[in-house]
Design a protein around this motif. Sequence first.
Motif, mmCIF file in Angstrom:
data_model
loop_
_atom_site.group_PDB
_atom_site.id
_atom_site.type_symbol
_atom_site.label_atom_id
_atom_site.label_comp_id
_atom_site.label_asym_id
_atom_site.label_seq_id
_atom_site.Cartn_x
_atom_site.Cartn_y
_atom_site.Cartn_z
ATOM 1 N N GLN A 107 0.826 -1.196 0.000
ATOM 2 C CA GLN A 107 0.000 0.000 0.000
ATOM 3 C C GLN A 107 0.870 1.259 0.000
ATOM 4 N N GLY A 108 0.269 2.382 -0.396
ATOM 5 C CA GLY A 108 0.922 3.686 -0.280
ATOM 6 C C GLY A 108 2.202 3.776 -1.083
ATOM 7 N N GLU A 109 3.234 4.380 -0.470
ATOM 8 C CA GLU A 109 4.490 4.614 -1.162
ATOM 9 C C GLU A 109 5.204 3.319 -1.532
ATOM 10 N N SER A 110 4.975 2.261 -0.759
ATOM 11 C CA SER A 110 5.617 0.978 -1.075
ATOM 12 C C SER A 110 5.198 0.463 -2.443
ATOM 13 N N HIS A 111 3.950 0.759 -2.834
ATOM 14 C CA HIS A 111 3.442 0.301 -4.130
ATOM 15 C C HIS A 111 4.197 0.982 -5.261
ATOM 16 N N ALA A 112 4.367 2.295 -5.152
ATOM 17 C CA ALA A 112 5.080 3.036 -6.195
ATOM 18 C C ALA A 112 6.573 2.706 -6.195
ATOM 19 N N GLN A 113 7.154 2.603 -5.006
ATOM 20 C CA GLN A 113 8.583 2.324 -4.908
ATOM 21 C C GLN A 113 8.922 0.972 -5.520
ATOM 22 N N GLY A 114 8.033 -0.010 -5.348
ATOM 23 C CA GLY A 114 8.288 -1.344 -5.881
ATOM 24 C C GLY A 114 7.855 -1.538 -7.314
ATOM 25 N N LYS A 115 7.292 -0.484 -7.931
ATOM 26 C CA LYS A 115 6.774 -0.600 -9.303
ATOM 27 C C LYS A 115 5.813 -1.781 -9.409
ATOM 28 N N CYS A 116 4.909 -1.869 -8.446
ATOM 29 C CA CYS A 116 4.006 -3.014 -8.341
ATOM 30 C C CYS A 116 2.930 -2.975 -9.428
ATOM 31 N N TRP A 117 2.524 -4.135 -9.899
ATOM 32 C CA TRP A 117 1.463 -4.198 -10.899
ATOM 33 C C TRP A 117 0.174 -4.812 -10.354
ATOM 34 N N CYS A 118 0.086 -4.969 -9.031
ATOM 35 C CA CYS A 118 -1.161 -5.428 -8.419
ATOM 36 C C CYS A 118 -2.040 -4.227 -8.078
ATOM 37 N N SER A 119 -3.341 -4.480 -7.923
ATOM 38 C CA SER A 119 -4.279 -3.433 -7.529
ATOM 39 C C SER A 119 -4.280 -3.303 -6.012
ATOM 40 N N THR A 120 -4.080 -2.089 -5.514
ATOM 41 C CA THR A 120 -4.052 -1.885 -4.062
ATOM 42 C C THR A 120 -5.400 -2.183 -3.413
ATOM 43 N N SER A 121 -6.462 -2.188 -4.199
ATOM 44 C CA SER A 121 -7.783 -2.499 -3.643
ATOM 45 C C SER A 121 -7.992 -3.996 -3.474
ATOM 46 N N GLU A 122 -7.121 -4.804 -4.092
ATOM 47 C CA GLU A 122 -7.205 -6.260 -3.961
ATOM 48 C C GLU A 122 -6.073 -6.734 -3.066
ATOM 49 N N ASN A 123 -6.274 -6.537 -1.789
ATOM 50 C CA ASN A 123 -5.219 -6.835 -0.825
ATOM 51 C C ASN A 123 -5.842 -7.513 0.384
ATOM 52 N N PHE A 124 -5.265 -8.630 0.788
ATOM 53 C CA PHE A 124 -5.862 -9.423 1.850
ATOM 54 C C PHE A 124 -5.439 -8.905 3.211
#
Length: 379
Positions: free
Chosen positions: A344-361
Amino acid sequence: MPPGPVVRYFAVAVGILVSLHYILSFSHKEYGRRMSLSQWLPGQPPYKRPIPSKYYPYHPITGEANMTIRKANAAFVLLARNSDLPGVLESLKQIQDRFNKKFQYPFVFLNEEDFSDDFKKWTSEVTSTHCVYGKIAKDHWFQPGWIDEDQATKSRAQNQEYLISVPYRNMCRFNSGFFFRHELLKNYDYYWRIEPSVKFFCDIDYDPFLIMQDEKKVYGFTISLFEYIETIPTLWDATKEFIKANPELLPADNAMAFVSDDGGETYNRCHFWSNFEIGDLNFWRGEAYMRFFEFLESKGGFYYERWGDAPVHSIGAALFAHKDQIHFFRDIGYRHEPFQHCPQGESHAQGKCWCSTSENFGQCRPNRYSCLNKYDALF
């Protein structure tokens, strides 16, 4: 009396430093995150603290190579059959691209049968790093001869909806008490478990193994949830029996509160989803956990019921480790069907993640199946 020149120079210097701090805080998100005092307030779970730059091969702010590139004594571990090759290659390609092409940790593949030449060829080509292939000893994999087969068969028939196969139970027992004793792993201190057909959503630019080593962590996870009680009806009774006979093995600051809401009387069913785990092999080999596993083994619950390695590992870590030795890797994006952890948050951008932050367990919104709140409550 006006201030002297020394005082004026000091005030100017402080003003410049404060101004630079605020400029960097707004212009460099990573600097702002790492310098935030809120990260160090009492009561913050350890995973909310910034990751020190020493765990990165390249400095996370400047991009410069760290002076000393260190590696832990660690390996990836993957339990698979030859028929799992397509899913294995999918997982290997992702972990290589997202992490291991920078860090070059070896892979240990384990199978109850001999690996095929095709399996070895394709996996070694995808990983481009050191790979070894091992066969599991029969007594570490197959159902022990002393198990009452009539009782075990009756149990499987009564619980058909909960994975009735004997091979699945063999796997649970092997992962619970034997994988860390395999000859190919005996000289390693840490492992990262990889499963076929999993996804890694984000770049992992730091070394989780070094966090485990330097901070004396013993168990790392990404997803925690409730176990089906129907598969483990007597597991906690056996655990309480063991605790009563061996109270000296439990440290006072353990994580009992993660697995029990009433001080150990009942099991709340919380466990770490062990298809992803980064752990200390010597913790499993230690006296406390080995005595615990051997006691569970004597009960036959891996076959008379369906005791999984996830609750067994989780209970073992919660009871015999200090609570701050269990680590939530919040910035590792991971999916094993049907659940996923998306940073979530800055970790998503920093990791160049391709998952949706709304789909998180369990983290971005309340989830009645998640146990992350139990982990957070430990701190």
